[in-house]
Design a protein around this motif. Structure first.
Motif, short mmCIF file in Angstrom:
data_model
loop_
_atom_site.label_atom_id
_atom_site.label_comp_id
_atom_site.label_asym_id
_atom_site.label_seq_id
_atom_site.Cartn_x
_atom_site.Cartn_y
_atom_site.Cartn_z
N THR A 52 36.79 36.72 30.44
CA THR A 52 35.46 36.14 30.25
C THR A 52 34.56 37.13 29.51
O THR A 52 34.45 38.29 29.92
N ASP B 164 41.49 30.81 34.77
CA ASP B 164 40.30 30.99 33.96
C ASP B 164 39.05 30.59 34.74
O ASP B 164 39.13 30.00 35.83
N ALA B 165 37.91 30.93 34.19
CA ALA B 165 36.66 30.72 34.92
C ALA B 165 36.42 29.26 35.25
O ALA B 165 35.99 28.93 36.36
N ARG C 139 29.58 36.88 32.39
CA ARG C 139 30.14 37.18 33.71
C ARG C 139 29.11 37.06 34.83
O ARG C 139 29.45 36.62 35.94
#
Length: 463
Positions: A359, A331-332, A364
């Motif tokens: 996301t 994940d981010a 983004r």
């Protein structure tokens, strides 16, 4: 040194794996459905999820997130504890409200908890069961029950996590127009169970924030006081969001609801440099006394860099195939935190970053901007992809140089790491070759643990 974006083999103009909202089946899924937010409930001490869904839905969610993902266990209300309506064809035809009403009644009679959260699956959300009306019957009697719409078709468990936290805030914490308590902070950070290291990270983050003079509503896990902290949310001086996007909508909602300000720090801190910067930023925002906070940071840095000094002897002398470049998949928040640490603390270079949490589109560009400034002379363009075929295509196309690559990834990357003759460190869902109890990678102490894991893996593989 700047790392250029990946290019296609034919045109040289577009990313090898385009940023797309993938449709259809996803090979080797990397998150659960929205109902997986039942694990958000399970992570709150003395809270129990009541699931209104089809047979097996709840079992699959907790089995994936709490068992096959680092074997984290269930706690007070997790794994097989959560009651379910197990809705069948009968409920599809005639509705499931009576079945749900019956289940809530017996759950309140038989199970001990301070908070019950009714979560819906696809069946009741599709047929239109009036779950809020059923729950309001119990709320009118003073029962600590709230409801959240988490039908799997609505989104993944990142979405479900935000739905559940907002439901508890609105229906349980409720209105508040009193004074805020100076020095009290609500912490919004890792998503419980989806992040295998959430317990250890929250413990370390709470320790650090308390070290500079704050009191913390950590809300989840063993360091939380449970529902008392959720009721105290409106009294906090501010909210702290440690993620590029997860938790940001919750903090914005709290700002509208209670007039609470929030501090958004996109990159969770790992390591000496990042953690000290993080603490100074929080201390300045909170207005805590400067001298005690500085003294705490200095003491932590002294210990941390003492260990790093000892490690530097190994780092400078061991010459048998240590990695120089890495790929990060997850994940981010995880990929940003690990990439920043690997670049700034260990001097590793990013060869590929793939963000897999779907996301939201509006966040983004901010994630891309963060990866473009990993350090003053290091940047990389992330790929947004959820399907493992696309993820692995991006990694295979990356240039790792002549040394074996280090892959921060998941169980899905184990075979790829063997193919590339590299090292794999499972850092996200699913992590089926890790057993995690209290380990975390955040802060000063977590970074030391992470260094141990990286280089123990490297020298074991090269032996």
């Amino acid at each position: 040194m700047a790392i250029t974006p990946l290019k296609t083999r034919n045109s040289g103009a577009a990313p090898l794996v385009p940023d797309i909202a993938e449709e259809g089946p996803i090979e080797q899924v990397r998150y659960a459905c929205a109902l997986g937010a039942m694990q958000t409930v399970a992570s709150i001490p003395r809270a129990i999820a009541i699931t209104h869904c089809g047979p097996g839905c709840a079992d699959k969610q907790c089995g994936a997130l709490a068992f096959n993902n680092a074997y984290q266990g269930g706690g007070w209300g997790g794994l097989g504890v959560a009651p379910s309506t197990n809705a069948t064809q009968r409920e599809v035809i005639f509705g499931g409200e009576d079945r749900l009403r019956e289940l809530i009644t017996h759950t309140l009679d038989l199970m001990e908890a301070d908070l019950f959260v009714v979560l819906t699956g696809c069946i009741p959300d599709l047929i239109g069961d009036d779950v809020p009306a059923v729950v309001r019957e119990f709320q009118a009697r003073g029962a600590p029950v709230v409801h959240a719409g988490t039908g799997g078709f609505r989104g993944n468990n990142y979405f479900g996590h935000e739905v559940v936290t907002r439901a508890i805030i609105d229906q349980f914490a409720g209105p508040y127009d009193g004074p805020r308590e100076a020095g009290l902070v609500n912490l919004w950070s890792p998503i419980p169970y989806q992040d295998p290291f959430w317990r250890g990270d929250l413990v370390e983050l709470k320790r650090l924030l308390e070290g500079i003079g704050l009191r913390v509503n950590v809300l989840f896990g063993p360091g939380s006081a449970g529902v008392a902290e959720w009721r105290a949310i409106p009294r906090a001086q501010f909210n702290l969001v440690l993620s590029p996007w997860l938790g940001l909508a919750t903090a914005q909602h709290l700002e509208r609801q209670y007039g609470q300000p929030f501090l958004h720090i996109a990159v969770p801190p790992i390591g000496g440099r990042q953690t000290s910067e993080f603490l100074r930023q929080v201390a300045g925002f909170a207005g805590v006394p400067e001298a005690p906070a500085a003294a705490f940071i200095a003491a932590e840095e002294r210990d941390y860099y003492g260990y790093i000094e000892a490690f530097s002897e190994f780092y400078s002398q061991y010459r048998w195939g240590l990695p120089a470049r890495f790929a990060a998949v997850g994940d981010a928040a995880t990929t940003l935190a690990l990439s920043t640490f690997a670049v700034r603390q260990l001097g590793l270079m990013p060869a590929c970053v793939v963000v897999t949490d779907n996301t939201p589109a509006e966040h983004r560009d901010a994630v891309r901007a963060a990866f473009r400034s990993l350090d003053h002379d290091v940047s990389i363009e992330p790929v947004f992809a959820e399907d493992s075929y696309a993820v692995h295509a991006a990694i295979r196309a990356a240039d790792f140089g002549r040394k074996p690559p280090l892959i921060f990834g998941t169980t899905w990357e184990r075979d790829l790491a063997k193919e590339l003759r590299g090292f794999i460190l499972e850092v996200g869902f699913p992590a089926s070759y890790e057993v995690v109890l209290s380990r975390g990678y955040a802060g000063y102490r977590g970074a030391l643990t992470l260094i141990e894991r990286i280089y123990t893996t490297a020298i074991s593989r090269s032996a």
